[in-house]
Design an enzyme around this catalytic site. Structure first.
Site, mmCIF file in Angstrom:
data_model
loop_
_atom_site.group_PDB
_atom_site.id
_atom_site.type_symbol
_atom_site.label_atom_id
_atom_site.label_comp_id
_atom_site.label_asym_id
_atom_site.label_seq_id
_atom_site.Cartn_x
_atom_site.Cartn_y
_atom_site.Cartn_z
ATOM 1 N N HIS A 36 31.068 -17.380 -28.738
ATOM 2 C CA HIS A 36 30.050 -18.358 -28.372
ATOM 3 C C HIS A 36 30.734 -19.570 -27.736
ATOM 4 C CE1 HIS A 36 26.992 -16.760 -31.351
ATOM 5 N NE2 HIS A 36 28.088 -16.388 -31.983
ATOM 6 N N GLU A 118 33.022 -19.833 -32.232
ATOM 7 C CA GLU A 118 32.594 -20.805 -31.222
ATOM 8 C C GLU A 118 33.814 -21.374 -30.517
ATOM 9 O OE1 GLU A 118 29.567 -21.813 -30.319
ATOM 10 O OE2 GLU A 118 28.233 -21.294 -31.993
ATOM 11 N N HIS A 157 27.775 -13.996 -26.872
ATOM 12 C CA HIS A 157 26.416 -14.266 -27.353
ATOM 13 C C HIS A 157 25.386 -13.841 -26.315
ATOM 14 C CE1 HIS A 157 23.746 -17.425 -29.609
ATOM 15 N NE2 HIS A 157 23.421 -16.191 -29.924
ATOM 16 N N ASP A 167 25.888 -18.099 -23.331
ATOM 17 C CA ASP A 167 27.287 -18.369 -23.674
ATOM 18 C C ASP A 167 28.054 -17.090 -24.024
ATOM 19 O OD1 ASP A 167 25.473 -18.527 -26.025
ATOM 20 O OD2 ASP A 167 27.230 -19.079 -27.190
#
Length: 181
Positions: A36, A118, A157, A167
């Site tokens: 992500h 992330e 994602h 993303d």
């Protein structure tokens, strides 16, 4: 120093911020890694706001954008900051709330069987060398610890929530990442 995984599902060395936004995984294996990206406020790097969001303490008065997201109950297993700092919010054996409505190879509810990583960034930008280095090292460790996570089970994602998420975006170099594994 290489990363190691404790019996409790935490990485060392990494900065730990234990998020309240997780629950137990259903029975089954951890078999997917989802990449992500996030920045808060959008397009701004650094600062405490990603931690605050994942910890459930984002102050809506700090930025107008936060008024629409401060109440969200979301988390990821880890964040890799622009400088390569690794932050862990949820142990890998627990279910982080990162994927939302999602499907991979016909299986819904990707949070049930995935790890969410992330990258501090935007889905229209690029990522730093330090982020690729840490992501590759972390991915190798996760693939060794969870053998069902194979090179074919590394995804974005945007791939598990098409039309809803974009993303990590076109600036993420999948070929570079895979070559580093």
């Amino acid at each position: 120093m290489p990363y190691q995984l404790t019996a409790q599902g935490w990485l060392t060395p990494a900065r730990h911020c234990s998020s309240p936004h997780w629950d137990e995984r259903p029975e089954g294996e951890v078999s997917l890694l989802v990449v992500h990206c996030i920045s808060l406020p959008p397009g701004q790097f650094g600062g405490p706001y990603i931690d605050d969001l994942f910890m459930g303490r984002l102050d809506p008065s700090r930025d107008p954008y936060f008024a629409g997201i401060h109440q969200l109950r979301v988390s990821a297993h880890c964040l890799i900051r622009r400088d390569g700092e690794l932050v862990q919010y949820v142990p890998f054996d627990k279910r982080a709330w990162h994927a939302g409505l999602s499907c991979f190879e016909g299986r819904d509810r990707c949070n049930d069987f995935s790890v969410g990583i992330e990258l501090e960034g935007t889905d229209t930008g690029t990522y730093t060398d330090a982020q690729y280095q840490v992501l590759a090292e972390l991915s190798r460790l996760l693939m060794a610890s969870y053998p069902a996570i194979t090179s074919g089970r590394l995804t974005g994602h945007s791939d598990i929530a098409p039309g809803r998420k974009t993303d990590p975006g076109p600036g993420f170099d999948w070929a570079r990442f895979r070559a580093m594994l």
